[in-house]
Enzyme design. Structure first.
Site, PDB file in Angstrom:
ATOM      1  N   ASN A 113      -0.949  -4.088   0.718  1.00 23.34           N
ATOM      2  CA  ASN A 113      -1.221  -2.694   0.213  1.00 23.34           C
ATOM      3  C   ASN A 113      -2.268  -1.651   1.141  1.00 23.34           C
ATOM      4  OD1 ASN A 113      -2.189   0.361  -0.675  1.00 23.34           O
ATOM      5  ND2 ASN A 113      -1.653  -0.356  -2.831  1.00 23.34           N
TER       6      ASN A 113
ATOM      7  N   LYS B  73       6.247   6.870  -6.316  1.00 18.79           N
ATOM      8  CA  LYS B  73       4.806   6.581  -6.158  1.00 18.79           C
ATOM      9  C   LYS B  73       3.940   6.626  -7.070  1.00 18.79           C
ATOM     10  CE  LYS B  73       0.973   9.090  -5.131  1.00 18.79           C
ATOM     11  NZ  LYS B  73       0.623   8.577  -3.408  1.00 18.79           N
TER      12      LYS B  73
ATOM     13  N   LEU C 177      -3.766   8.976  -5.394  1.00 14.97           N
ATOM     14  CA  LEU C 177      -2.969   9.049  -6.402  1.00 14.97           C
ATOM     15  C   LEU C 177      -1.593   9.686  -6.895  1.00 14.97           C
ATOM     16  CD1 LEU C 177      -1.853   5.956  -6.888  1.00 14.97           C
ATOM     17  CD2 LEU C 177      -4.704   6.220  -6.168  1.00 14.97           C
TER      18      LEU C 177
ATOM     19  N   CYS D 252      -4.730   0.494  -4.671  1.00  9.81           N
ATOM     20  CA  CYS D 252      -5.354   1.512  -4.374  1.00  9.81           C
ATOM     21  C   CYS D 252      -6.981   1.906  -4.049  1.00  9.81           C
ATOM     22  CB  CYS D 252      -4.781   2.324  -5.338  1.00  9.81           C
ATOM     23  SG  CYS D 252      -5.401   4.507  -4.311  1.00  9.81           S
TER      24      CYS D 252
ATOM     25  N   ASN E 141       6.337   2.267  -9.594  1.00  7.77           N
ATOM     26  CA  ASN E 141       5.047   1.953  -9.881  1.00  7.77           C
ATOM     27  C   ASN E 141       4.139   2.574 -10.907  1.00  7.77           C
ATOM     28  OD1 ASN E 141       2.431   1.936  -7.603  1.00  7.77           O
ATOM     29  ND2 ASN E 141       3.512   0.792  -6.871  1.00  7.77           N
TER      30      ASN E 141
ATOM     31  N   GLY F  53       4.195  -3.869   4.715  1.00 10.34           N
ATOM     32  CA  GLY F  53       2.661  -4.233   6.167  1.00 10.34           C
ATOM     33  C   GLY F  53       3.467  -3.612   7.390  1.00 10.34           C
TER      34      GLY F  53
ATOM     35  N   GLY G 171       6.851   0.814   4.663  1.00  8.09           N
ATOM     36  CA  GLY G 171       6.142   2.799   4.181  1.00  8.09           C
ATOM     37  C   GLY G 171       6.572   3.528   5.497  1.00  8.09           C
TER      38      GLY G 171
HETATM   39  C1  LIG Z   1       0.749   7.922   2.249  1.00  5.54           C
HETATM   40  C2  LIG Z   1       0.713   6.723   1.297  1.00  5.54           C
HETATM   41  C3  LIG Z   1       0.635   6.523  -0.090  1.00  5.54           C
HETATM   42  C4  LIG Z   1       0.401   5.942  -0.569  1.00  5.54           C
HETATM   43  N1  LIG Z   1       0.326   5.517  -1.981  1.00  5.54           N
HETATM   44  C5  LIG Z   1       0.944   4.708  -2.736  1.00  5.54           C
HETATM   45  C6  LIG Z   1       1.157   4.450  -3.945  1.00  5.54           C
HETATM   46  O1  LIG Z   1       1.364   5.965  -5.308  1.00  5.54           O
HETATM   47  N2  LIG Z   1       1.352   3.200  -5.192  1.00  5.54           N
HETATM   48  C7  LIG Z   1       0.899   1.930  -4.203  1.00  5.54           C
HETATM   49  O2  LIG Z   1       1.145   0.539  -4.989  1.00  5.54           O
HETATM   50  N3  LIG Z   1       1.014   2.074  -2.457  1.00  5.54           N
HETATM   51  C8  LIG Z   1       1.052   3.609  -2.020  1.00  5.54           C
HETATM   52  N4  LIG Z   1       0.660   3.252  -0.821  1.00  5.54           N
HETATM   53  C9  LIG Z   1       0.941   1.989   0.227  1.00  5.54           C
HETATM   54  C10 LIG Z   1       2.059   1.690   0.251  1.00  5.54           C
HETATM   55  O3  LIG Z   1       3.037   1.513  -0.408  1.00  5.54           O
HETATM   56  C11 LIG Z   1       2.769   0.318   1.315  1.00  5.54           C
HETATM   57  O4  LIG Z   1       1.635  -0.838   0.409  1.00  5.54           O
HETATM   58  C12 LIG Z   1       1.345   0.796   2.554  1.00  5.54           C
HETATM   59  O5  LIG Z   1       1.614   1.730   3.299  1.00  5.54           O
HETATM   60  C13 LIG Z   1       1.343  -0.146   3.216  1.00  5.54           C
HETATM   61  O6  LIG Z   1       2.565  -0.191   4.428  1.00  5.54           O
HETATM   62  P1  LIG Z   1       3.124   0.627   5.648  1.00  5.54           P
HETATM   63  O7  LIG Z   1       2.543  -0.201   6.422  1.00  5.54           O
HETATM   64  O8  LIG Z   1       4.976   0.026   5.994  1.00  5.54           O
HETATM   65  O9  LIG Z   1       3.153   1.347   5.116  1.00  5.54           O
HETATM   66  C14 LIG Z   1       0.684   4.035  -0.239  1.00  5.54           C
HETATM   67  C15 LIG Z   1       1.019   4.394   0.993  1.00  5.54           C
HETATM   68  C16 LIG Z   1       1.144   5.865   2.199  1.00  5.54           C
HETATM   69  C17 LIG Z   1       1.147   5.499   3.708  1.00  5.54           C
END
Ligand SMILES: Cc1cc2nc3c(=O)[nH]c(=O)nc-3n(C[C@H](O)[C@H](O)[C@H](O)COP(=O)(O)O)c2cc1C
Length: 312
Positions: free
Chosen positions: A198, A51, A79, A136, A105, A249, A271
């Site tokens: 992201n 996180k 965050l 973010c 991260n 993604g 994710g």
């Molecule tokens: C609940 C949640 C919290 C996230 N927190 C962060 C974070 O703290 N830092 C970051 O770089 N990306 C964060 N992300 C983005 C994910 O790492 C990822 O880039 C994004 O969700 C796309 O991937 P996915 O479709 O597999 O979820 C977060 C995503 C979600 C869903």
């Protein structure tokens, strides 16, 4: 892993760091890794990204912070994290007992915040790489504000690279007009690798109250719904820069992961799928091994960037 595929077939290298396979838990969906220790074999995982860690602990945004959408979800967590110092002292000693790559991260509201977090994390044994989150969408300062501005992103990358004792991944925002131009500026500023994408800024409306369904207002869209956009962006960036890419993604299967590798990613991060299937990373590793066996592929890296368009 199927018997007839050698274990090293799935190995990849990012900025001099070897990963046993290209499957990595994505930041914000994988906690501090420990949360998954009872659910999967962390020693089989390529790695995971923590996180977002800031110099000081953050509480995040008030709820509601998550809304389900078709093929995905919208989040505005903001965050929330224990802070870099508590991570180094309380979490890291437990996580580094597992044989998996730890990516820290990093998040800040200003350049100095990022640098402070990095200098705290430099003290932590067992971190393999840093991932700079300048994308973010759920905070009003830092994050996306820097990631959407080519010059600000390059300036922070340069400073962060100088401050880091570890290789630096910079995480790109999809909420930009020309992602390849920003990627190029960030690589020229010294990034060792790029991760993308992201979340994509979205808005869900409660039709009864006529207010946003998330307390923050807008949120970041993730999950299978965004995958084709992410694959397209990975390809656009891959043809412009020569550093390794980590594709992110909507990945939920081996085939999804393969799309990213063929489009130009060296590794992938998973994710949202962890929320509805906490064992998804293990399945993706197995399916990649199976694909290599079926296709007689000795090294999965031979697929990276192998996409060809009909007109090419
Ligand atoms: C609940 C949640 C919290 C996230 N927190 C962060 C974070 O703290 N830092 C970051 O770089 N990306 C964060 N992300 C983005 C994910 O790492 C990822 O880039 C994004 O969700 C796309 O991937 P996915 O479709 O597999 O979820 C977060 C995503 C979600 C869903």
């Amino acid at each position: 892993m199927p018997d007839s595929v050698h274990a090293s077939a799935l190995e990849v290298e990012i900025a001099g760091v070897r990963f046993r396979n290209p499957v990595i838990g994505a930041s914000g969906t994988f906690g501090y890794g420990l949360e998954f220790a009872e659910l999967i074999d962390l020693n089989r995982l390529g790695g995971f990204s923590t996180k977002g860690l800031s110099a000081r602990p953050l509480a995040g945004n008030p709820p509601p912070r998550i809304v389900e959408t078709h093929g995905g979800m919208l989040n505005a967590i903001g965050l929330q994290n224990v802070g870099a110092r508590a991570f180094v002292e309380d979490k890291l000693p437990l996580i580094r007992q597992y044989d998996t790559r730890i990516i820290a991260n990093v998040f800040g509201y200003s350049d100095d915040d990022y640098l402070e977090a990095i200098s705290i994390l430099n003290d932590g044994d067992g971190i393999a790489l840093y991932e700079l989150n300048i994308s973010c969408p759920n905070v009003k300062e830092g994050g996306i504000v820097i990631g959407n501005d080519e010059r600000a992103a390059a300036r922070l990358t340069e400073k962060a690279k100088r401050a880091s004792t570890r290789p630096l991944i910079v995480k790109l925002s999809p909420n930009v007009g020309n992602i390849a131009a920003i990627a190029t500026a960030i690589v020229q500023a010294g990034a060792d690798a790029l991760s993308l994408i992201n979340t994509i800024v979205g808005l869900a409306v409660d039709v009864n109250t006529r207010r946003p369904r998330l307390n923050y207002g807008t949120g970041g869209l993730s999950g299978p719904a965004i995958r084709p956009i992410a694959v397209r962006m990975v390809h656009e960036v891959a043809v412009r820069v020569s550093v390794p890419l980590l594709g992110i993604g909507g990945i939920a299967s081996g085939r999804d992961a393969l799309e990213f590798l063929i489009a130009g990613a060296t590794a992938v991060q998973i994710g949202t799928a962890n929320y509805y299937d906490p064992t998804v990373t293990m399945k993706v590793i197995d399916e990649l091994g199976q694909y290599c066996r079926d296709q007689s592929i000795d090294r999965i890296t031979s697929l990276v960037g192998s996409l060809s368009f009909p007109q090419e």
